[in-house]
Design an enzyme around this catalytic site. Structure first.
Site, PDB file in Angstrom:
ATOM      1  N   TYR A   1       0.972  -1.219  -0.013  1.00  0.00           N
ATOM      2  CA  TYR A   1       0.075   0.129  -0.032  1.00  0.00           C
ATOM      3  C   TYR A   1       0.850   1.119  -0.059  1.00  0.00           C
ATOM      4  CZ  TYR A   1      -4.506  -2.415   0.661  1.00  0.00           C
ATOM      5  OH  TYR A   1      -5.510  -3.575   0.419  1.00  0.00           O
TER       6      TYR A   1
ATOM      7  N   GLU B   1      -7.900  -7.556   5.340  1.00  0.00           N
ATOM      8  CA  GLU B   1      -6.951  -8.568   4.752  1.00  0.00           C
ATOM      9  C   GLU B   1      -6.280  -9.543   5.847  1.00  0.00           C
ATOM     10  OE1 GLU B   1      -4.799  -6.223   1.948  1.00  0.00           O
ATOM     11  OE2 GLU B   1      -6.837  -5.587   1.068  1.00  0.00           O
TER      12      GLU B   1
ATOM     13  N   TYR C   1     -13.381 -18.767  -4.612  1.00  0.00           N
ATOM     14  CA  TYR C   1     -12.419 -19.000  -5.883  1.00  0.00           C
ATOM     15  C   TYR C   1     -11.014 -18.988  -5.274  1.00  0.00           C
ATOM     16  CZ  TYR C   1     -11.902 -13.640  -5.163  1.00  0.00           C
ATOM     17  OH  TYR C   1     -11.849 -12.652  -4.132  1.00  0.00           O
TER      18      TYR C   1
ATOM     19  N   TYR D   1     -10.027 -18.141 -10.356  1.00  0.00           N
ATOM     20  CA  TYR D   1     -11.168 -18.981 -10.970  1.00  0.00           C
ATOM     21  C   TYR D   1     -11.925 -19.587  -9.897  1.00  0.00           C
ATOM     22  CZ  TYR D   1      -8.091 -18.851 -15.006  1.00  0.00           C
ATOM     23  OH  TYR D   1      -7.405 -18.535 -16.069  1.00  0.00           O
TER      24      TYR D   1
ATOM     25  N   GLY E   1     -20.117 -17.768 -15.799  1.00  0.00           N
ATOM     26  CA  GLY E   1     -20.482 -17.453 -14.527  1.00  0.00           C
ATOM     27  C   GLY E   1     -21.271 -18.695 -13.695  1.00  0.00           C
TER      28      GLY E   1
END
Length: 396
Positions: A98, A140, A191, A208, A274
């Site tokens: 960051y 996070e 994912y 994915y 999708g």
């Protein structure tokens, strides 16, 4: 909360910053990649950089966050922040990165706006940036901790133990930890990131959806070959070069759009590839014998391009209270023959209290979301997964 002094400055300069953000973000990426070429080579999606979608997503997130600070100082755009945090965690982003972004972003703002960026203006927008960055860093860190991982330590080798050609464009890869370690749990709809070595030495990352139920010893990803200009360099590499026995570098599962554990009615709406997170959700519902009322909606170009067509039909049939509705733009056969064209929910019963999950191209998701809102479904009960940078389905 933004300080009183900075609030006045940001309010006065937001129109100018907002109008220029489309010019600022390309300069930002140019400067950052010049100083840190490894970020473009190994972290950022080169395809999204080439077509500009990453720049538009960054611009949109900054504008949304700044606007929220001004209009609702006691609130945060948590849905947007959670989506970004999950994407970052899946890539192994760490807090120190960051600082890199901050330096080059503010250099870009100064380059584009010149003397308009007074020390007072820079200080106010610096506060905006670190409020947003601080919120993301905290989110996070919690995601890493909840997964039992050190910050950014998401990568493991996974062996390909099976491959299936679902359609001419979609291949499924069955994965098992190559290090013999435990298979990490995941929630249906989440994912993983896959890092792939390319001929020019880059190690590009793509994400994915897991297209299986969250049990068993294996995990499954289903990859659509991306054409166009530029063609999808990672998807084509996987299709052309990865076979059973090969080893892939795969990240831990993340994703904020996952099937909830309640008993509300569920709508699973997808188009094209999708369908992958929806198949995972549907497989979980079937495996657990869920009594939830389930409505499955899918749109595709043709029957032959519809991945998991038979599996979707079989899983839906296993549920005690489920219905399947499929549209084909160009029908080829008789399964099912009653719907042609784009997805239209006007003839589909939408149960009261439904929780909807959407995944597919942005125009499809925007259309379905609009239809659901018009049918009285609250926006808070409509969730969507965006493949690639999030360009703001909730607005516009």
């Amino acid at each position: 909360m933004l300080s009183e002094k900075s609030t006045a400055v940001v309010r006065a300069t937001l129109p100018a910053i907002g109008a220029a953000i489309g010019d600022i973000t390309p300069v930002f990426y140019r400067r950052m990649f010049a100083a840190h070429p490894e970020l473009l080579r190994d972290l950022f999606n080169r395809g999204n950089q080439a077509n500009g979608t990453q720049s538009r997503a960054l611009a949109g997130s900054i504008a949304v966050f700044a606007t929220m600070l001004l209009e609702h100082p006691d609130r945060r755009p948590d849905a947007m922040l959670a989506r970004i945090a999950h994407k970052h965690a899946a890539l192994g982003i760490t807090a120190d990165q960051y600082t890199i972004v901050h330096r080059h972003l503010f250099d870009a703002i100064a380059e584009v706006l010149g003397e308009a960026v007074t020390p007072e203006v820079a200080e106010a927008w610096d506060e905006v940036y670190w409020l947003m960055a601080g919120a993301l860093i905290a989110m996070e860190a919690r995601l890493y901790a909840a997964s039992g991982l050190g910050d950014g330590d998401v990568w493991r080798p996974w062996k390909v133990v099976g491959r299936t050609e679902e359609t001419a464009e979609v291949a499924t890869f069955v994965l098992r930890p190559a290090d013999g370690g435990p298979v990490p749990p995941f929630r249906p709809g989440q994912y993983v990131s896959v890092q792939v070595a390319l001929p020019d030495g880059a190690r590009q990352i793509r994400q994915y959806s897991l297209s299986c139920a969250p049990d068993g010893d294996d995990r499954r990803i289903s990859v659509k070959r991306v054409g166009g200009d530029p063609a999808g360099e990672v998807s084509n590499r996987l299709h052309e070069n990865v076979r059973e026995g090969d080893v892939l570098t795969v990240g831990a599962p993340f994703g904020d759009v996952a099937l909830d554990d309640g008993d509300d009615p569920v709508l699973l709406a997808s188009a094209g590839i999708g369908c992958t997170p929806m198949v995972s959700m549907l497989a979980h519902l079937a495996a657990t014998g869920s009594p939830r009322r389930t409505t499955v909606v899918h749109g595709d170009r043709t029957e032959s391009s519809h991945a998991f067509r038979e599996q979707t039909e079989q899983l839906t049939a296993k549920l005690p209270d489920a219905a399947l509705h499929v549209w084909y733009e160009r029908p080829e056969g008789e399964w099912p023959a009653e719907r042609t064209g784009l997805v239209d929910l006007s003839g589909v019963e939408i149960p009261e209290g439904v929780r909807a999950y959407l995944c597919g191209p942005v125009p499809f998701m925007r259309s379905v979301r609009t239809q659901l809102l018009e049918r009285g479904v609250p926006a808070s009960r409509i969730h969507y997964e965006s493949f690639g940078p999030d360009l703001g389905l909730d607005v516009g």
